[in-house]
Design an enzyme around this catalytic site. Structure first.
Site, PDB file in Angstrom:
ATOM      1  CB  SER A 114       1.874   7.519  -0.923  1.00 25.76           C
ATOM      2  OG  SER A 114       1.844   7.608  -2.337  1.00 25.76           O
ATOM      3  CB  CYS A 115       7.840   8.810  -1.118  1.00 21.24           C
ATOM      4  SG  CYS A 115       8.192   9.441   0.527  1.00 21.24           S
ATOM      5  N   GLY A 116       6.676   6.266   0.804  1.00 24.34           N
ATOM      6  CA  GLY A 116       7.025   5.067   1.537  1.00 24.34           C
ATOM      7  C   GLY A 116       8.241   5.216   2.420  1.00 24.34           C
TER       8      GLY A 116
END
Length: 281
Positions: A114-116
């Site tokens: 979920s590093c964005g």
């Protein structure tokens, strides 16, 4: 230093009967990775092979490619009130002349799924920073039968998993199916970093004649780490993510998922799978 396992008291319920007993749990502690004294990343890991983990992480991020690019790796004082060493902070000192990347909040560090970062940016970042393009390496070809035998080898070599049931594993195999190295960790990405870091330290990069097998799923970050280490074939016992398949297709990585028994799905790079024997049969 933190131990790989810890003991905890549990209430055990079996068929309505209760008892108390000690249970063996896998240890999980934070590791802060610093680069030339500056904080870079924090990961939750199983203590052990911390220097290899840090080195492998920096290979995955395109900072390191050769052992001589590292001047030193040391434990730093931890964040305790008395300043004692917790063995949870590692500082990697680069050798003179090795470029130091810009360390900022905008850096492209993929420590979680979920590093964005958007998919396009993630793919571009790996494609442009990979030191050893997989398409340029000497080809390997493996049979489905050889791949089918690898999960049992991995499971048989998981010593800590037998005691805890709570660890992921990553293993490197030769094209002939020989187990070359195996690491366990509470995080599958850490297990892969430990493998890659040990290869860096022993001067074995790129890992262009190896197969990487991981327990669990094949996420983007694991495909990224395989590509950055020059590994041509990544196999997982569970499903890949869509972005992992996209990255594999972009870079020429062979990606195999759902490797269970004699069944598997080949998502990309089928040219490395030798189907001659199956067709003949």
């Amino acid at each position: 230093m933190g131990r790989v396992t810890e003991r905890r008291r549990v209430l055990r319920i079996r068929d309505g009967a209760t008892s108390t007993r000690p249970d063996t749990l896998v240890a999980e502690e934070p590791l802060e990775i610093r680069l030339n004294g500056r904080p870079l990343a924090i990961t939750m890991r199983t203590p052990g092979d911390d220097f290899a983990l840090a080195a492998g992480f920096l290979v995955s991020e395109g900072v390191l490619a050769r052992a001589e690019e590292v001047a030193n790796i040391v434990y730093c004082a931890g964040a305790t009130a008395d300043g004692s060493n917790t063995y949870n902070v590692v500082d990697v000192q680069l050798a003179p002349g090795v470029p130091v990347p810009d360390i900022s909040l905008e850096r492209n560090v993929y420590t979680t799924s979920s590093c964005g970062l958007c998919g396009k940016a993630s793919l571009d970042a790996v494609r442009t920073t990979a030191r050893w393009p997989i398409a340029d390496t000497s080809p390997i070809r493996v049979t489905p039968a050889l791949l089918s035998a690898l999960p049992d080898q991995l499971r048989a070599a998981q010593r800590v998993f037998d005691r805890t049931g709570g660890l992921h594993a990553a293993a490197l195999f030769s094209p002939g199916g020989e187990l070359l190295d195996l690491r366990e960790d509470v995080g599958r990405h850490n297990a892969v970093d430990k493998l890659i870091g040990r290869a860096l330290q022993s001067g074995r990069l790129p890992l262009s004649q190896t197969i990487l097998l991981v327990s669990g799923r094949a996420s983007f970050e694991l495909a990224q780490k395989a590509v950055m280490a020059g590994i041509p074939l990544l196999a997982a016992v569970s499903a890949p993510s869509s972005l992992a398949v996209d990255l594999a297709a972009e870079t020429g990585l062979t990606l195999v998922g759902f490797l269970r028994g004699t069944s598997m799905n080949v998502y990309t790079g089928e040219q490395r799978i030798d189907l001659t024997a199956e067709v003949a049969a």
